[in-house]
Design a protein around this motif. Structure first.
Motif, PDB file in Angstrom:
ATOM      1  N   GLY A  73       0.804  -1.212   0.000  1.00  0.00           N
ATOM      2  CA  GLY A  73       0.000   0.000   0.000  1.00  0.00           C
ATOM      3  C   GLY A  73       0.837   1.261   0.000  1.00  0.00           C
ATOM      4  N   THR A  74       1.890   1.279   0.806  1.00  0.00           N
ATOM      5  CA  THR A  74       2.775   2.438   0.855  1.00  0.00           C
ATOM      6  C   THR A  74       3.507   2.622  -0.471  1.00  0.00           C
ATOM      7  OG1 THR A  74       3.104   2.194   3.243  1.00  0.00           O
ATOM      8  CG2 THR A  74       4.770   3.453   2.036  1.00  0.00           C
ATOM      9  N   ALA A  75       3.995   1.531  -1.037  1.00  0.00           N
ATOM     10  CA  ALA A  75       4.723   1.606  -2.310  1.00  0.00           C
ATOM     11  C   ALA A  75       3.808   2.089  -3.429  1.00  0.00           C
ATOM     12  CB  ALA A  75       5.307   0.238  -2.653  1.00  0.00           C
ATOM     13  N   LEU A  76       2.582   1.571  -3.461  1.00  0.00           N
ATOM     14  CA  LEU A  76       1.636   1.984  -4.497  1.00  0.00           C
ATOM     15  C   LEU A  76       1.258   3.457  -4.342  1.00  0.00           C
ATOM     16  CD1 LEU A  76      -0.698  -1.147  -4.576  1.00  0.00           C
ATOM     17  CD2 LEU A  76       0.763  -0.358  -6.440  1.00  0.00           C
ATOM     18  N   GLY A  77       1.044   3.894  -3.123  1.00  0.00           N
ATOM     19  CA  GLY A  77       0.689   5.285  -2.888  1.00  0.00           C
ATOM     20  C   GLY A  77       1.789   6.239  -3.317  1.00  0.00           C
ATOM     21  N   ALA A  78       3.039   5.908  -2.980  1.00  0.00           N
ATOM     22  CA  ALA A  78       4.165   6.761  -3.363  1.00  0.00           C
ATOM     23  C   ALA A  78       4.333   6.802  -4.872  1.00  0.00           C
ATOM     24  CB  ALA A  78       5.445   6.249  -2.698  1.00  0.00           C
ATOM     25  N   GLN A  79       4.169   5.655  -5.522  1.00  0.00           N
ATOM     26  CA  GLN A  79       4.336   5.634  -6.970  1.00  0.00           C
ATOM     27  C   GLN A  79       3.185   6.341  -7.675  1.00  0.00           C
ATOM     28  OE1 GLN A  79       4.806   1.846  -9.552  1.00  0.00           O
ATOM     29  NE2 GLN A  79       6.795   2.813  -9.383  1.00  0.00           N
ATOM     30  N   ALA A  80       1.983   6.205  -7.152  1.00  0.00           N
ATOM     31  CA  ALA A  80       0.842   6.888  -7.760  1.00  0.00           C
ATOM     32  C   ALA A  80       1.030   8.402  -7.706  1.00  0.00           C
ATOM     33  CB  ALA A  80      -0.451   6.500  -7.050  1.00  0.00           C
ATOM     34  N   LEU A  81       1.426   8.923  -6.557  1.00  0.00           N
ATOM     35  CA  LEU A  81       1.615  10.361  -6.417  1.00  0.00           C
ATOM     36  C   LEU A  81       2.732  10.852  -7.332  1.00  0.00           C
ATOM     37  CD1 LEU A  81       0.758  12.927  -5.002  1.00  0.00           C
ATOM     38  CD2 LEU A  81       2.320  12.370  -3.115  1.00  0.00           C
ATOM     39  N   THR A  82       3.828  10.115  -7.399  1.00  0.00           N
ATOM     40  CA  THR A  82       4.924  10.479  -8.298  1.00  0.00           C
ATOM     41  C   THR A  82       4.459  10.493  -9.749  1.00  0.00           C
ATOM     42  OG1 THR A  82       6.542   9.474  -6.802  1.00  0.00           O
ATOM     43  CG2 THR A  82       7.247   9.867  -9.062  1.00  0.00           C
ATOM     44  N   SER A  83       3.722   9.478 -10.140  1.00  0.00           N
ATOM     45  CA  SER A  83       3.269   9.367 -11.534  1.00  0.00           C
ATOM     46  C   SER A  83       2.330  10.509 -11.907  1.00  0.00           C
ATOM     47  CB  SER A  83       2.571   8.023 -11.753  1.00  0.00           C
ATOM     48  OG  SER A  83       3.445   6.953 -11.502  1.00  0.00           O
ATOM     49  N   ILE A  84       1.470  10.912 -10.981  1.00  0.00           N
ATOM     50  CA  ILE A  84       0.542  12.010 -11.253  1.00  0.00           C
ATOM     51  C   ILE A  84       1.317  13.305 -11.489  1.00  0.00           C
ATOM     52  CG2 ILE A  84      -1.221  13.480 -10.223  1.00  0.00           C
ATOM     53  CD1 ILE A  84      -2.264  10.920  -8.798  1.00  0.00           C
ATOM     54  N   ILE A  85       2.300  13.578 -10.649  1.00  0.00           N
ATOM     55  CA  ILE A  85       3.085  14.812 -10.798  1.00  0.00           C
ATOM     56  C   ILE A  85       3.870  14.787 -12.106  1.00  0.00           C
ATOM     57  CG2 ILE A  85       4.994  16.146  -9.812  1.00  0.00           C
ATOM     58  CD1 ILE A  85       4.025  15.222  -7.043  1.00  0.00           C
ATOM     59  N   VAL A  86       4.494  13.666 -12.412  1.00  0.00           N
ATOM     60  CA  VAL A  86       5.261  13.544 -13.650  1.00  0.00           C
ATOM     61  C   VAL A  86       4.356  13.740 -14.868  1.00  0.00           C
ATOM     62  CG1 VAL A  86       6.534  11.908 -15.106  1.00  0.00           C
ATOM     63  CG2 VAL A  86       7.100  12.127 -12.684  1.00  0.00           C
ATOM     64  N   THR A  87       3.180  13.131 -14.837  1.00  0.00           N
ATOM     65  CA  THR A  87       2.236  13.249 -15.948  1.00  0.00           C
ATOM     66  C   THR A  87       1.825  14.694 -16.185  1.00  0.00           C
ATOM     67  OG1 THR A  87       1.380  11.019 -15.527  1.00  0.00           O
ATOM     68  CG2 THR A  87      -0.015  12.500 -16.812  1.00  0.00           C
ATOM     69  N   VAL A  88       1.566  15.422 -15.112  1.00  0.00           N
ATOM     70  CA  VAL A  88       1.137  16.818 -15.225  1.00  0.00           C
ATOM     71  C   VAL A  88       2.256  17.706 -15.764  1.00  0.00           C
ATOM     72  CG1 VAL A  88       0.426  18.852 -13.900  1.00  0.00           C
ATOM     73  CG2 VAL A  88      -0.635  16.635 -13.440  1.00  0.00           C
ATOM     74  N   LEU A  89       3.501  17.438 -15.370  1.00  0.00           N
ATOM     75  CA  LEU A  89       4.618  18.310 -15.731  1.00  0.00           C
ATOM     76  C   LEU A  89       5.141  18.068 -17.145  1.00  0.00           C
ATOM     77  CD1 LEU A  89       6.729  18.362 -12.437  1.00  0.00           C
ATOM     78  CD2 LEU A  89       5.178  20.126 -13.302  1.00  0.00           C
ATOM     79  N   ILE A  90       5.020  16.857 -17.655  1.00  0.00           N
ATOM     80  CA  ILE A  90       5.619  16.518 -18.954  1.00  0.00           C
ATOM     81  C   ILE A  90       5.173  17.448 -20.091  1.00  0.00           C
ATOM     82  CG2 ILE A  90       5.472  14.777 -20.794  1.00  0.00           C
ATOM     83  CD1 ILE A  90       6.093  12.663 -18.710  1.00  0.00           C
ATOM     84  N   PRO A  91       3.878  17.748 -20.255  1.00  0.00           N
ATOM     85  CA  PRO A  91       3.492  18.628 -21.372  1.00  0.00           C
ATOM     86  C   PRO A  91       4.113  20.021 -21.292  1.00  0.00           C
ATOM     87  CG  PRO A  91       1.588  17.426 -20.551  1.00  0.00           C
ATOM     88  CD  PRO A  91       2.691  17.203 -19.565  1.00  0.00           C
ATOM     89  N   PHE A  92       4.353  20.519 -20.069  1.00  0.00           N
ATOM     90  CA  PHE A  92       4.972  21.833 -19.936  1.00  0.00           C
ATOM     91  C   PHE A  92       6.433  21.794 -20.402  1.00  0.00           C
ATOM     92  CE2 PHE A  92       1.418  21.913 -17.024  1.00  0.00           C
ATOM     93  CZ  PHE A  92       0.846  23.153 -17.290  1.00  0.00           C
ATOM     94  N   ALA A  93       7.104  20.684 -20.149  1.00  0.00           N
ATOM     95  CA  ALA A  93       8.487  20.545 -20.619  1.00  0.00           C
ATOM     96  C   ALA A  93       8.527  20.514 -22.144  1.00  0.00           C
ATOM     97  CB  ALA A  93       9.112  19.275 -20.041  1.00  0.00           C
ATOM     98  N   GLY A  94       7.594  19.794 -22.749  1.00  0.00           N
ATOM     99  CA  GLY A  94       7.545  19.757 -24.210  1.00  0.00           C
ATOM    100  C   GLY A  94       7.260  21.112 -24.806  1.00  0.00           C
ATOM    101  N   ALA A  95       6.330  21.865 -24.199  1.00  0.00           N
ATOM    102  CA  ALA A  95       6.014  23.208 -24.686  1.00  0.00           C
ATOM    103  C   ALA A  95       7.219  24.138 -24.529  1.00  0.00           C
ATOM    104  CB  ALA A  95       4.812  23.765 -23.930  1.00  0.00           C
TER     105      ALA A  95
END
Length: 463
Positions: free
Chosen positions: A303-325
């Motif tokens: 549960g802890t591992a999944l929670g940490a990875q989910a939060l990381t993935s959400i932040i990475v997903t949100v930031l990627i389009p800004f890097a491309g722009a």
């Protein structure tokens, strides 16, 4: 700098990182008018959905690795042997990826992007759903891991055509001055499944209990992969090939685009293979291996591992389009250098934080690697696509990218597991550092492509 291609005149800067805007006139030959239902937004969504399905199918295996290791290998095997065997089967898919890339790339360049992308998404989802109904080792013995390996080979074969095809379709459909943004949206879609799956697994574990999830609940996410493929096919069914591609095929038809890519575009092929090294190592360490590492080696609860990875993935997903722009404004190479330097500096602190075996350590450690991925990976992907001529872009990118992923991406979980087994839990950091330093050398020999007009690329860019 590429010299064969004139620069577009004063492209307007992107206005947001996530949505296409009317902006300036498109490059000559790029899509401006569309059939009913074939709008720019639908084209972007049609490319992104395939990326989501493809990486959903790959990540669902990685997050299930500890359970698959227990169910598909003999109970007499040690946990380490079972985990390494499961990761080896994960890596075997990368053997078939270049074959799929060569076949689907050839078909996509010869007969059209959309028809091929419809086939790849169905094959990908079907092979994933098949894993969800496989019998275990207890039922059929050694045939269980062999069938699992066959499904992974089918996944890899279809992924070889899907990823490059979706990105090729989107880069050829994007407005002038916004290719980095559009490509990064599709690339961001490849990280969404990790967050989605982490939350799905967490919900299933809590809702049905660990015993039921281990017994049969683990099959549900695999079966859902087949449903996602049908949805993706529905979204793509009304799309047309990019006008840029249609005009290039009329203007200079190529009888064998795969041969053209392997001969005339050889420098671009080599560059792409080498650029994949830091991308594959960092991305697969974070998104495929890290969960198994946290649970099996560090002793973090699922549960802890999944929670940490989910939060990381959400932040990475949100930031990627800004890097491309941003790369559309400041250039691809400058962004790639910043990302590689970040990975080289942050990798060791990241793995040390993960070793703390608590939520904050797991989250911040993964986020440090994730920021490097944000800065480098989507930008490098745009560069890889821009290096090829339109008439053989699908073939060239598919072959070179899948070879690079086979060498550097698919082997990362297994190599990281071996490094941990022999040298300790922070050892994978040094692999990331080596890949980042190598990437800096490659970028130094790569032409800046952000201002190249794809409509003029009868010859691929060269240094």
């Amino acid at each position: 700098m590429p010299t064969e291609h004139p620069l577009p005149s004063d492209p307007a800067p992107p206005t947001t990182a996530l949505e296409p805007s009317p902006g300036p006139a498109p490059e000559p030959g790029s899509a401006q008018t569309h059939a009913p239902g074939d709008s720019p937004g639908r084209r972007l969504l049609g490319g992104a959905v395939g990326s989501f399905v493809e990486w959903y199918d790959f990540y669902v295996y990685g997050l299930n690795a500890p359970i698959l290791a227990a169910l598909f290998f003999s109970a007499d095997s040690s946990q380490t042997v079972a985990i390494l065997s499961t990761l080896a089967i994960f890596g075997i898919a990368f053997v078939s990826r270049p074959l799929g890339g060569a076949l689907f790339g050839y078909l996509g360049d010869r007969y059209g992007r959309v028809r091929v992308l419809s086939a790849t998404i169905l094959l990908m989802g079907g092979s994933t759903a098949l894993i969800g109904v496989l019998p275990t080792y207890e039922t059929i013995g050694i045939a269980a891991p062999l069938l699992l390996m066959l499904c992974r080979l089918l996944q890899g074969f279809s992924a070889g055509g899907e990823h490059s095809g979706a990105l090729t379709y989107v880069v050829e459909s994007s407005p002038a001055g916004r290719r980095g943004r559009w490509v990064s949206v599709v690339y961001a879609a490849s990280y969404m499944p990790n967050a989605f799956l982490a939350l799905l697994f967490l919900g299933l574990r809590v809702g049905m209990g660990e015993e039921s999830f281990t017994a049969w609940g683990w099959r549900l996410p695999f079966l859902f992969g087949g449903v996602l493929a049908v949805v993706g096919l529905w979204l793509r069914r009304r799309l047309n090939d990019p006008e840029l591609f249609v005009e290039a095929r009329k203007k200079a038809p190529v009888a064998n685009p795969l041969k053209t890519a392997l001969t005339h575009d050889l420098p671009s092929l080599v560059r792409v293979v080498l650029l994949v090294a830091p991308q594959g190592v960092a991305a697969y360490l974070l998104m495929t291996y890290m969960y198994t590492h946290l649970v099996s080696n560090i002793g973090v609860s699922p549960g802890t591992a999944l929670g940490a990875q989910a939060l990381t993935s959400i932040i990475v997903t949100v930031l990627i389009p800004f890097a491309g722009a941003l790369s559309d404004r400041v250039g691809r190479n400058r962004m790639m250098v910043v990302g590689l330097v970040w990975l080289a500096v942050a990798a060791l602190p990241a793995m040390l934080l993960v070793e703390q075996a608590d939520f904050m350590g797991a989250f911040i450690g993964q986020l440090l690697i994730g920021i490097g991925i944000v800065l480098f990976c989507p930008v490098s992907m745009a560069t890889m696509l821009e290096l090829f001529r339109t008439s053989s872009r699908y073939s060239g990118h598919a072959v070179s990218y899948t070879i690079g992923q086979g060498l550097f991406g698919g082997t990362t979980p297994l190599l990281a597991g071996v490094l941990v087994a022999y040298f300790g839990p922070v050892a994978p950091a040094y692999y990331v550092i080596a890949a980042a330093l190598f990437g800096l050398l490659v970028v130094a020999r790569t032409p800046e492509t952000s201002k190249v007009q794809l409509s003029d690329n009868d010859a691929a860019p060269s240094a």
